[in-house]
Design a protein around this motif. Structure first.
Motif, PDB file in Angstrom:
ATOM      1  N   GLY A   1       2.491  10.088  -5.026  1.00  0.00           N
ATOM      2  CA  GLY A   1       3.660  10.812  -4.554  1.00  0.00           C
ATOM      3  C   GLY A   1       3.636  11.128  -3.075  1.00  0.00           C
ATOM      4  O   GLY A   1       4.340  12.026  -2.618  1.00  0.00           O
ATOM      5  N   ILE A   2       2.816  10.399  -2.327  1.00  0.00           N
ATOM      6  CA  ILE A   2       2.738  10.602  -0.874  1.00  0.00           C
ATOM      7  C   ILE A   2       2.793   9.244  -0.185  1.00  0.00           C
ATOM      8  O   ILE A   2       2.562   8.209  -0.806  1.00  0.00           O
ATOM      9  N   SER A   3       3.101   9.266   1.107  1.00  0.00           N
ATOM     10  CA  SER A   3       3.212   8.020   1.861  1.00  0.00           C
ATOM     11  C   SER A   3       1.839   7.507   2.287  1.00  0.00           C
ATOM     12  O   SER A   3       0.839   8.227   2.225  1.00  0.00           O
ATOM     13  N   ALA A   4       1.832   6.263   2.731  1.00  0.00           N
ATOM     14  CA  ALA A   4       0.593   5.679   3.254  1.00  0.00           C
ATOM     15  C   ALA A   4       0.112   6.472   4.478  1.00  0.00           C
ATOM     16  O   ALA A   4      -1.094   6.685   4.649  1.00  0.00           O
ATOM     17  N   ALA A   5       1.032   6.919   5.307  1.00  0.00           N
ATOM     18  CA  ALA A   5       0.652   7.719   6.485  1.00  0.00           C
ATOM     19  C   ALA A   5      -0.010   9.026   6.054  1.00  0.00           C
ATOM     20  O   ALA A   5      -1.007   9.459   6.655  1.00  0.00           O
ATOM     21  N   GLN A   6       0.509   9.639   5.011  1.00  0.00           N
ATOM     22  CA  GLN A   6      -0.088  10.880   4.516  1.00  0.00           C
ATOM     23  C   GLN A   6      -1.472  10.609   3.926  1.00  0.00           C
ATOM     24  O   GLN A   6      -2.401  11.390   4.131  1.00  0.00           O
ATOM     25  N   THR A   7      -1.608   9.493   3.221  1.00  0.00           N
ATOM     26  CA  THR A   7      -2.913   9.121   2.668  1.00  0.00           C
ATOM     27  C   THR A   7      -3.916   8.891   3.792  1.00  0.00           C
ATOM     28  O   THR A   7      -5.083   9.299   3.687  1.00  0.00           O
ATOM     29  N   PHE A   8      -3.470   8.264   4.870  1.00  0.00           N
ATOM     30  CA  PHE A   8      -4.329   8.011   6.029  1.00  0.00           C
ATOM     31  C   PHE A   8      -4.856   9.336   6.584  1.00  0.00           C
ATOM     32  O   PHE A   8      -6.062   9.492   6.827  1.00  0.00           O
ATOM     33  N   VAL A   9      -3.975  10.313   6.743  1.00  0.00           N
ATOM     34  CA  VAL A   9      -4.392  11.616   7.267  1.00  0.00           C
ATOM     35  C   VAL A   9      -5.359  12.296   6.299  1.00  0.00           C
ATOM     36  O   VAL A   9      -6.368  12.879   6.724  1.00  0.00           O
TER      37      VAL A   9
ATOM     38  N   LYS B   1      -9.034   9.624  -5.552  1.00  0.00           N
ATOM     39  CA  LYS B   1      -8.306   8.631  -6.344  1.00  0.00           C
ATOM     40  C   LYS B   1      -7.661   7.534  -5.491  1.00  0.00           C
ATOM     41  O   LYS B   1      -7.427   6.438  -5.986  1.00  0.00           O
ATOM     42  N   ALA B   2      -7.352   7.858  -4.253  1.00  0.00           N
ATOM     43  CA  ALA B   2      -6.629   6.913  -3.393  1.00  0.00           C
ATOM     44  C   ALA B   2      -7.609   6.014  -2.638  1.00  0.00           C
ATOM     45  O   ALA B   2      -8.552   6.502  -2.025  1.00  0.00           O
ATOM     46  N   PRO B   3      -7.374   4.700  -2.684  1.00  0.00           N
ATOM     47  CA  PRO B   3      -8.252   3.798  -1.925  1.00  0.00           C
ATOM     48  C   PRO B   3      -8.048   4.007  -0.424  1.00  0.00           C
ATOM     49  O   PRO B   3      -7.044   4.595  -0.013  1.00  0.00           O
ATOM     50  N   PRO B   4      -8.996   3.539   0.393  1.00  0.00           N
ATOM     51  CA  PRO B   4      -8.804   3.670   1.846  1.00  0.00           C
ATOM     52  C   PRO B   4      -7.471   3.047   2.257  1.00  0.00           C
ATOM     53  O   PRO B   4      -7.122   1.966   1.795  1.00  0.00           O
ATOM     54  N   PRO B   5      -6.703   3.757   3.081  1.00  0.00           N
ATOM     55  CA  PRO B   5      -5.388   3.255   3.471  1.00  0.00           C
ATOM     56  C   PRO B   5      -5.488   1.988   4.326  1.00  0.00           C
ATOM     57  O   PRO B   5      -6.498   1.735   4.982  1.00  0.00           O
ATOM     58  N   ALA B   6      -4.415   1.218   4.296  1.00  0.00           N
ATOM     59  CA  ALA B   6      -4.365  -0.037   5.048  1.00  0.00           C
ATOM     60  C   ALA B   6      -4.623   0.198   6.540  1.00  0.00           C
ATOM     61  O   ALA B   6      -5.319  -0.587   7.178  1.00  0.00           O
ATOM     62  N   GLN B   7      -4.091   1.285   7.082  1.00  0.00           N
ATOM     63  CA  GLN B   7      -4.292   1.561   8.507  1.00  0.00           C
ATOM     64  C   GLN B   7      -5.777   1.699   8.824  1.00  0.00           C
ATOM     65  O   GLN B   7      -6.253   1.216   9.853  1.00  0.00           O
ATOM     66  N   GLN B   8      -6.498   2.364   7.956  1.00  0.00           N
ATOM     67  CA  GLN B   8      -7.934   2.560   8.161  1.00  0.00           C
ATOM     68  C   GLN B   8      -8.665   1.224   8.071  1.00  0.00           C
ATOM     69  O   GLN B   8      -9.567   0.941   8.849  1.00  0.00           O
ATOM     70  N   ARG B   9      -8.251   0.379   7.132  1.00  0.00           N
ATOM     71  CA  ARG B   9      -8.878  -0.932   6.989  1.00  0.00           C
ATOM     72  C   ARG B   9      -8.593  -1.804   8.198  1.00  0.00           C
ATOM     73  O   ARG B   9      -9.444  -2.579   8.629  1.00  0.00           O
ATOM     74  N   ILE B  10      -7.386  -1.675   8.780  1.00  0.00           N
ATOM     75  CA  ILE B  10      -7.062  -2.432   9.997  1.00  0.00           C
ATOM     76  C   ILE B  10      -7.989  -2.001  11.127  1.00  0.00           C
ATOM     77  O   ILE B  10      -8.580  -2.836  11.814  1.00  0.00           O
ATOM     78  N   LEU B  11      -8.127  -0.696  11.337  1.00  0.00           N
ATOM     79  CA  LEU B  11      -8.990  -0.198  12.411  1.00  0.00           C
ATOM     80  C   LEU B  11     -10.446  -0.614  12.193  1.00  0.00           C
ATOM     81  O   LEU B  11     -11.147  -0.957  13.146  1.00  0.00           O
TER      82      LEU B  11
ATOM     83  N   TYR C   1       0.834  -1.198   0.000  1.00  0.00           N
ATOM     84  CA  TYR C   1       0.000   0.000   0.000  1.00  0.00           C
ATOM     85  C   TYR C   1       0.872   1.253   0.000  1.00  0.00           C
ATOM     86  O   TYR C   1       0.596   2.208  -0.725  1.00  0.00           O
ATOM     87  N   ASP C   2       1.924   1.233   0.796  1.00  0.00           N
ATOM     88  CA  ASP C   2       2.802   2.400   0.851  1.00  0.00           C
ATOM     89  C   ASP C   2       3.462   2.625  -0.508  1.00  0.00           C
ATOM     90  O   ASP C   2       3.533   3.763  -0.989  1.00  0.00           O
TER      91      ASP C   2
END
Length: 154
Positions: A40-48, A113-123, A31-32
């Motif tokens: 052009g952004i990290s998974a953490a940035q996508t999560f935010v 455009k970005a799918p839900p981040p992995a962190q969000q799916r984990i939560l 995902y990252d």
């Protein structure tokens, strides 16, 4: 013979846990990589970005809380998003000392455009567990991580 069966069962459970952790780490890494390559952004940035899309106008502390991270880590991620023109900081109208974080038009475009981040799916997946199972899983996982000698960030 009973000790052999018990050890074999324990080994099988250990293998299941290890393989599940491998799958999770792989999913986070993929995902990252996808977020970096496509946006052009990290998974953490996508999560935010997704958190701010769901609840615009949050403070930095609220973003840290929603992302289950500390304030200093959230601050670094948010600053990068501000620098990239994806998030803006504005003062609240009722109290100029408090800063609100909002998506810019470009930030909204990236979120679409970005799918839900992995962190969000984990939560979300953890939220489907019963309260008792969630507490047991959290305690077991914390014990595993601490037993490996991994320290929690301060």
């Amino acid at each position: 013979m009973a000790a052999q069966q018990k050890r074999s069962r324990t080994d099988a459970d250990g293998n299941r846990i290890l393989n599940s952790i491998r799958q999770l780490v792989r999913a986070l890494r993929l995902y990252d990589r996808e977020a970096q390559t496509k946006h052009g952004i990290s998974a953490a940035q996508t999560f935010v970005l997704h958190i701010l899309n769901d609840e615009e106008g949050l403070s930095l502390n609220e973003v840290a809380e929603r992302t289950a991270t500390d304030q200093s880590s959230a601050s670094v991620v948010v600053q990068r998003l501000v620098d990239a023109g994806l998030v803006s900081r504005t003062s609240r109208e009722d109290d100029r000392r408090h800063v609100q974080l909002k998506l810019t038009a470009h930030g909204r475009k990236v979120v679409r455009k970005a799918p839900p981040p992995a962190q969000q799916r984990i939560l979300q997946a953890v939220a489907t567990l019963s309260g008792r199972d969630r507490k047991a899983f959290a305690a077991s996982f914390e014990y595993l991580v601490e037993s490996m000698g991994v320290r929690r960030p301060k």
